[in-house]
Design an enzyme around this catalytic site. Structure first.
Site, PDB file in Angstrom:
ATOM      1  N   CYS A   1       1.527  -1.123  -0.055  1.00 53.39           N
ATOM      2  CA  CYS A   1      -0.226  -0.026  -0.273  1.00 53.39           C
ATOM      3  C   CYS A   1       1.024   1.579   0.072  1.00 53.39           C
ATOM      4  O   CYS A   1       2.265   1.437  -0.420  1.00 53.39           O
ATOM      5  CB  CYS A   1      -1.198   0.045   1.341  1.00 53.39           C
ATOM      6  SG  CYS A   1      -2.545   1.216   1.211  1.00 53.39           S
TER       7      CYS A   1
ATOM      8  N   ASP B   1      -3.476   1.690  10.006  1.00 55.79           N
ATOM      9  CA  ASP B   1      -5.187   2.683   9.694  1.00 55.79           C
ATOM     10  C   ASP B   1      -5.587   2.225  11.603  1.00 55.79           C
ATOM     11  O   ASP B   1      -5.400   3.894  12.041  1.00 55.79           O
ATOM     12  CB  ASP B   1      -5.981   1.726   8.991  1.00 55.79           C
ATOM     13  CG  ASP B   1      -5.875   2.379   7.227  1.00 55.79           C
ATOM     14  OD1 ASP B   1      -4.215   0.919   6.670  1.00 55.79           O
ATOM     15  OD2 ASP B   1      -5.778   2.939   7.147  1.00 55.79           O
TER      16      ASP B   1
HETATM   17  C1  RUB Z   1      -3.562   3.282   3.238  1.00 58.05           C
HETATM   18  C2  RUB Z   1      -3.950   2.256   3.935  1.00 58.05           C
HETATM   19  C3  RUB Z   1      -1.849   2.343   4.563  1.00 58.05           C
HETATM   20  C4  RUB Z   1      -2.328   3.532   6.546  1.00 58.05           C
HETATM   21  C5  RUB Z   1      -1.085   3.732   6.430  1.00 58.05           C
HETATM   22  O1  RUB Z   1      -5.266   2.093   3.006  1.00 58.05           O
HETATM   23  O2  RUB Z   1      -3.319   1.059   3.830  1.00 58.05           O
HETATM   24  O3  RUB Z   1      -0.759   2.119   4.828  1.00 58.05           O
HETATM   25  O4  RUB Z   1      -3.314   4.125   5.906  1.00 58.05           O
HETATM   26  O5  RUB Z   1      -0.572   5.323   5.853  1.00 58.05           O
HETATM   27  P1  RUB Z   1      -6.087   3.633   2.169  1.00 58.05           P
HETATM   28  P2  RUB Z   1      -0.221   6.760   6.611  1.00 58.05           P
HETATM   29  O6  RUB Z   1      -5.453   3.608   0.501  1.00 58.05           O
HETATM   30  O7  RUB Z   1      -7.720   2.567   1.620  1.00 58.05           O
HETATM   31  O8  RUB Z   1      -7.217   4.817   2.815  1.00 58.05           O
HETATM   32  O9  RUB Z   1       1.585   6.296   7.251  1.00 58.05           O
HETATM   33  O10 RUB Z   1       0.188   7.603   5.126  1.00 58.05           O
HETATM   34  O11 RUB Z   1      -0.702   7.104   7.408  1.00 58.05           O
END
Ligand code: RUB
Length: 316
Positions: free
Chosen positions: A131, A200
Site C-alpha cells: 500500500c 490504519d
Molecule cells: C491506506 C493504508 C496505509 C495506512 C497508513 O489505505 O492502508 O497503509 O493508512 O498510511 P487507503 P499513513 O488507501 O485505503 O486509505 O502512514 O499515510 O497514515
C-alpha cells in the site's frame, strides 16, 4: 449550499475521504481537522453553544466518511476537546489553534518516527512494503538522508493500486524499486531483510489493522524469518479497543473489483474488504514517534495517552 449547519467545505471533505480522493490514515486525519477549522471559520453562528453544536455535527458527518482508520476520530476528538470559550469568537479561535496544533503534532510525530525507524534499517537492506503509507515513507526518507542504500519490493495493492504512489515516492528518494503483483510477494520475501508497512489502527493488544493483504504478508514473513516492522505514530492507537471494541473493517463497493455488467453476467457475489488485522504475534516492532514498541507495550502507552473514554465529544 450547506446542508443543515454543516458547511460545504466539511461535506466536500467527507465526500473526498469516502471516495478516497483523500486517503491514507495520517492524511485523512489532517484533512478532517482542517474541515473542522473551516466549519468554525465559515459558521454564521451567533452563540458559542450554537457553534459548538455545529462543530459536533460536522464531526459526526466526517466520522461517518470511512470507518477503519482511527486517526479520523482521534483527530476530531483532539480538535473538539479544545474548541471552547464563552463567545463565538473564542470558540472559533480555539478551534483554529487546535487544528494548527494538530497538524504540527502529526508532522512532528512523522519526523520523529522517521528517526526511530531509520535506526532499525541497515545499509544495503531490501524492504518489502504494501500500500502507500506516509509514516513508512518518513522512515525511508530519513534512512536515505543518512546515506543508506536501500532496495524495495513494492506491491501493486489491488484493487486501488496505491503501490504505484509508493513506487514513485521511493524511486524519487533514490530507492531501487521493483514493482510486483500482490500475489508475487511471497516469492520475493526470501530476498528481503524487512517488511515495513504502515497502519490504519493499532488495537490495545498490538493487533495491526492495515491494507488488506498485510496479514498474509506478515504471516509469510514470519515463516521465512523476515522482520515485520510497522511504522505507526501513536495517532494510530485506537483507544476504543481498551474498552473491548474491535476495529471496524471497511467493505468497499463491488465495482472496485468487477464492473456491474460483468458481475451481472457472471452472477456472482463480490466481497471487497479494504483492510485486515494482523495479530500481534506476527509483528516484531511498532515504530512510533516515542520510540520502538513491542505489540505488548501498546496497551499501557495507549492508556496513558487516551485514558478511559466512555463517550466521544461529538456524541454529547
Ligand atoms: C491506506 C493504508 C496505509 C495506512 C497508513 O489505505 O492502508 O497503509 O493508512 O498510511 P487507503 P499513513 O488507501 O485505503 O486509505 O502512514 O499515510 O497514515
Amino acid at each position: 449550499m450547506a446542508s443543515g449547519d454543516v458547511r460545504d467545505a466539511v461535506i466536500a471533505t467527507a465526500e473526498d475521504i469516502a471516495a478516497m480522493e483523500v486517503r491514507g490514515a495520517a492524511t485523512i486525519a489532517r484533512e478532517a481537522a482542517d474541515a473542522l477549522r473551516r466549519q468554525a471559520v465559515d459558521s454564521e453562528a451567533t452563540e458559542a453553544d450554537q457553534l459548538r453544536a455545529e462543530l459536533r455535527g460536522a464531526a459526526r458527518r466526517l466520522r461517518a466518511a470511512r470507518p477503519t482508520a482511527v486517526t479520523l476520530p482521534n483527530a476530531l476528538r483532539f480538535v473538539l476537546e479544545r474548541a471552547s470559550g464563552p463567545t463565538v469568537e473564542a470558540v472559533r479561535e480555539s478551534t483554529v489553534a487546535a487544528t494548527d496544533a494538530f497538524r504540527d503534532r502529526v508532522d512532528r510525530a512523522q519526523d520523529e518516527l522517521g528517526e526511530v525507524g531509520a535506526n532499525r534499517l541497515a545499509d544495503g537492506d531490501t524492504l518489502v512494503t504494501h500500500c502507500h503509507s506516509t509514516d513508512v515513507l518518513s522512515v525511508v526518507e530519513r534512512a536515505r538522508s543518512r546515506g543508506l542504500s536501500l532496495s524495495a519490493y513494492v506491491t501493486e495493492t489491488r484493487p486501488r493500486r496505491q503501490g504505484r504512489l509508493t513506487a514513485r515516492h521511493l524511486a524519487d528518494l533514490g530507492v531501487d524499486v521493483t514493482f510486483i503483483a500482490d500475489s508475487a510477494v511471497h516469492t520475493f520475501l526470501p530476498e528481503a531483510d524487512r517488511v515495513l508497512v504502515g497502519a490504519d489502527s493499532v488495537a490495545a493488544d498490538g493487533t495491526v489493522v492495515n491494507k488488506v493483504g498485510t496479514r498474509g504478508l506478515a504471516i509469510s514473513a514470519r515463516e521465512q524469518g523476515v522482520d515485520v516492522v510497522v511504522a505507526a505514530q501513536t495517532l494510530k492507537f485506537d483507544p476504543a479497543t481498551l474498552r473491548g471494541h474491535t476495529v471496524d473493517i471497511e467493505h468497499r463497493d463491488a465495482a472496485e473489483l468487477l464492473d456491474p455488467d460483468e458481475r451481472a453476467d457472471l452472477g456472482v457475489d463480490v466481497a471487497n474488504p479494504a483492510f485486515d488485522a494482523t495479530p500481534p504475534r506476527y509483528v516484531d516492532a511498532i515504530v512510533a514517534e516515542e520510540g520502538l514498541f513491542s505489540p505488548e507495550s501498546v496497551a499501557p502507552l495507549m492508556r496513558e495517552r487516551y485514558g478511559s473514554r466512555p463517550s466521544e465529544p461529538w456524541e454529547e
